[in-house]
Scaffold this motif. Structure first.
Motif, PDB file in Angstrom:
ATOM      1  N   SER A   1       0.846  -1.204   0.000  1.00 37.38           N
ATOM      2  CA  SER A   1       0.000   0.000   0.000  1.00 37.38           C
ATOM      3  C   SER A   1       0.880   1.252   0.000  1.00 37.38           C
ATOM      4  O   SER A   1       2.088   1.182   0.254  1.00 37.38           O
ATOM      5  CB  SER A   1      -0.902   0.019   1.241  1.00 37.38           C
ATOM      6  OG  SER A   1      -0.137   0.351   2.390  1.00 37.38           O
ATOM      7  N   GLY A   2       0.268   2.379  -0.269  1.00 35.44           N
ATOM      8  CA  GLY A   2       0.996   3.639  -0.225  1.00 35.44           C
ATOM      9  C   GLY A   2       1.546   3.942   1.156  1.00 35.44           C
ATOM     10  O   GLY A   2       2.631   4.506   1.293  1.00 35.44           O
ATOM     11  N   LEU A   3       0.809   3.559   2.192  1.00 26.61           N
ATOM     12  CA  LEU A   3       1.302   3.782   3.562  1.00 26.61           C
ATOM     13  C   LEU A   3       2.506   2.895   3.845  1.00 26.61           C
ATOM     14  O   LEU A   3       3.466   3.322   4.494  1.00 26.61           O
ATOM     15  CB  LEU A   3       0.191   3.538   4.579  1.00 26.61           C
ATOM     16  CG  LEU A   3      -0.951   4.561   4.547  1.00 26.61           C
ATOM     17  CD1 LEU A   3      -2.071   4.138   5.489  1.00 26.61           C
ATOM     18  CD2 LEU A   3      -0.457   5.961   4.885  1.00 26.61           C
ATOM     19  N   GLU A   4       2.492   1.658   3.342  1.00 26.71           N
ATOM     20  CA  GLU A   4       3.655   0.782   3.506  1.00 26.71           C
ATOM     21  C   GLU A   4       4.850   1.333   2.729  1.00 26.71           C
ATOM     22  O   GLU A   4       5.982   1.283   3.207  1.00 26.71           O
ATOM     23  CB  GLU A   4       3.323  -0.636   3.044  1.00 26.71           C
ATOM     24  CG  GLU A   4       2.334  -1.340   3.955  1.00 26.71           C
ATOM     25  CD  GLU A   4       1.755  -2.611   3.345  1.00 26.71           C
ATOM     26  OE1 GLU A   4       1.929  -2.845   2.128  1.00 26.71           O
ATOM     27  OE2 GLU A   4       1.115  -3.367   4.086  1.00 26.71           O
ATOM     28  N   LEU A   5       4.585   1.868   1.539  1.00 23.53           N
ATOM     29  CA  LEU A   5       5.649   2.498   0.752  1.00 23.53           C
ATOM     30  C   LEU A   5       6.244   3.675   1.521  1.00 23.53           C
ATOM     31  O   LEU A   5       7.466   3.800   1.623  1.00 23.53           O
ATOM     32  CB  LEU A   5       5.099   2.962  -0.603  1.00 23.53           C
ATOM     33  CG  LEU A   5       6.034   3.827  -1.454  1.00 23.53           C
ATOM     34  CD1 LEU A   5       7.279   3.055  -1.857  1.00 23.53           C
ATOM     35  CD2 LEU A   5       5.287   4.337  -2.694  1.00 23.53           C
ATOM     36  N   LEU A   6       5.401   4.512   2.070  1.00 23.73           N
ATOM     37  CA  LEU A   6       5.858   5.660   2.857  1.00 23.73           C
ATOM     38  C   LEU A   6       6.715   5.194   4.033  1.00 23.73           C
ATOM     39  O   LEU A   6       7.794   5.739   4.279  1.00 23.73           O
ATOM     40  CB  LEU A   6       4.649   6.466   3.343  1.00 23.73           C
ATOM     41  CG  LEU A   6       4.929   7.646   4.270  1.00 23.73           C
ATOM     42  CD1 LEU A   6       5.860   8.665   3.627  1.00 23.73           C
ATOM     43  CD2 LEU A   6       3.608   8.301   4.675  1.00 23.73           C
ATOM     44  N   ARG A   7       6.264   4.179   4.742  1.00 27.28           N
ATOM     45  CA  ARG A   7       7.011   3.641   5.890  1.00 27.28           C
ATOM     46  C   ARG A   7       8.394   3.148   5.428  1.00 27.28           C
ATOM     47  O   ARG A   7       9.420   3.443   6.053  1.00 27.28           O
ATOM     48  CB  ARG A   7       6.226   2.503   6.533  1.00 27.28           C
ATOM     49  CG  ARG A   7       6.867   1.949   7.796  1.00 27.28           C
ATOM     50  CD  ARG A   7       6.026   0.861   8.451  1.00 27.28           C
ATOM     51  NE  ARG A   7       4.809   1.422   9.016  1.00 27.28           N
ATOM     52  CZ  ARG A   7       3.572   1.161   8.568  1.00 27.28           C
ATOM     53  NH1 ARG A   7       3.383   0.348   7.564  1.00 27.28           N
ATOM     54  NH2 ARG A   7       2.523   1.698   9.152  1.00 27.28           N
ATOM     55  N   GLN A   8       8.428   2.440   4.313  1.00 29.49           N
ATOM     56  CA  GLN A   8       9.679   1.898   3.775  1.00 29.49           C
ATOM     57  C   GLN A   8      10.640   3.025   3.369  1.00 29.49           C
ATOM     58  O   GLN A   8      11.835   2.968   3.654  1.00 29.49           O
ATOM     59  CB  GLN A   8       9.382   1.008   2.566  1.00 29.49           C
ATOM     60  CG  GLN A   8      10.574   0.269   2.026  1.00 29.49           C
ATOM     61  CD  GLN A   8      11.004  -0.868   2.925  1.00 29.49           C
ATOM     62  OE1 GLN A   8      10.205  -1.450   3.643  1.00 29.49           O
ATOM     63  NE2 GLN A   8      12.272  -1.183   2.903  1.00 29.49           N
ATOM     64  N   ILE A   9      10.110   4.054   2.719  1.00 30.96           N
ATOM     65  CA  ILE A   9      10.937   5.192   2.309  1.00 30.96           C
ATOM     66  C   ILE A   9      11.530   5.872   3.534  1.00 30.96           C
ATOM     67  O   ILE A   9      12.721   6.194   3.576  1.00 30.96           O
ATOM     68  CB  ILE A   9      10.119   6.196   1.469  1.00 30.96           C
ATOM     69  CG1 ILE A   9       9.821   5.591   0.091  1.00 30.96           C
ATOM     70  CG2 ILE A   9      10.839   7.532   1.339  1.00 30.96           C
ATOM     71  CD1 ILE A   9       8.795   6.371  -0.707  1.00 30.96           C
TER      72      ILE A   9
END
Length: 127
Positions: free
Chosen positions: A64-72
């Protein structure tokens, strides 16, 4: 400014290219597109310190976009560079819980669909 748009909807590319036609032609903005969170991370790894801003959908299959944000935020948390790109979340679901979670994870802004492109353009020009 180099912007990475992350959205699983293929027509988003056409929409951005139409709405930002002048800015693309003048070189004010350069857009790249990824259709998943995983593809976005691959792009970032292949283009370190090129992307200044990420516009990411929240609800996508896989990451998800939130998981992407967390990873970044995890990958770009410590020196040395590349400098972490700014991230704005875009979603059809404007619920307060998602908004709070995105901002807590370090999103610069939280926009709802349908995107107000005039307002988005103004926000981008202020960066």
């Amino acid at each position: 400014m180099k912007i990475l748009v992350v959205d699983d909807e293929p027509d988003v590319r056409t929409l951005f290219e139409q709405r930002f036609r002048r800015e693309i032609r003048s070189g004010t903005f350069t857009f790249s597109f990824a259709y998943s969170g995983e593809e976005a991370l691959d792009f970032l790894h292949g283009h370190p310190s090129e992307v200044v801003l990420i516009l990411s959908d929240i609800n996508m299959p896989g990451m998800s976009g939130l998981e992407l944000l967390r990873q970044i935020r995890q990958e770009y948390a410590a020196p040395p560079p590349p400098i972490a790109p700014q991230v704005m979340m875009i979603t059809a679901y404007g619920d307060e819980a998602s908004r709070q979670q995105a901002l807590a994870l370090g999103a610069r802004d939280f926009l709802t669909k349908p995107v107000d492109f005039a307002a988005l353009k103004n926000k981008l020009l202020l960066l």
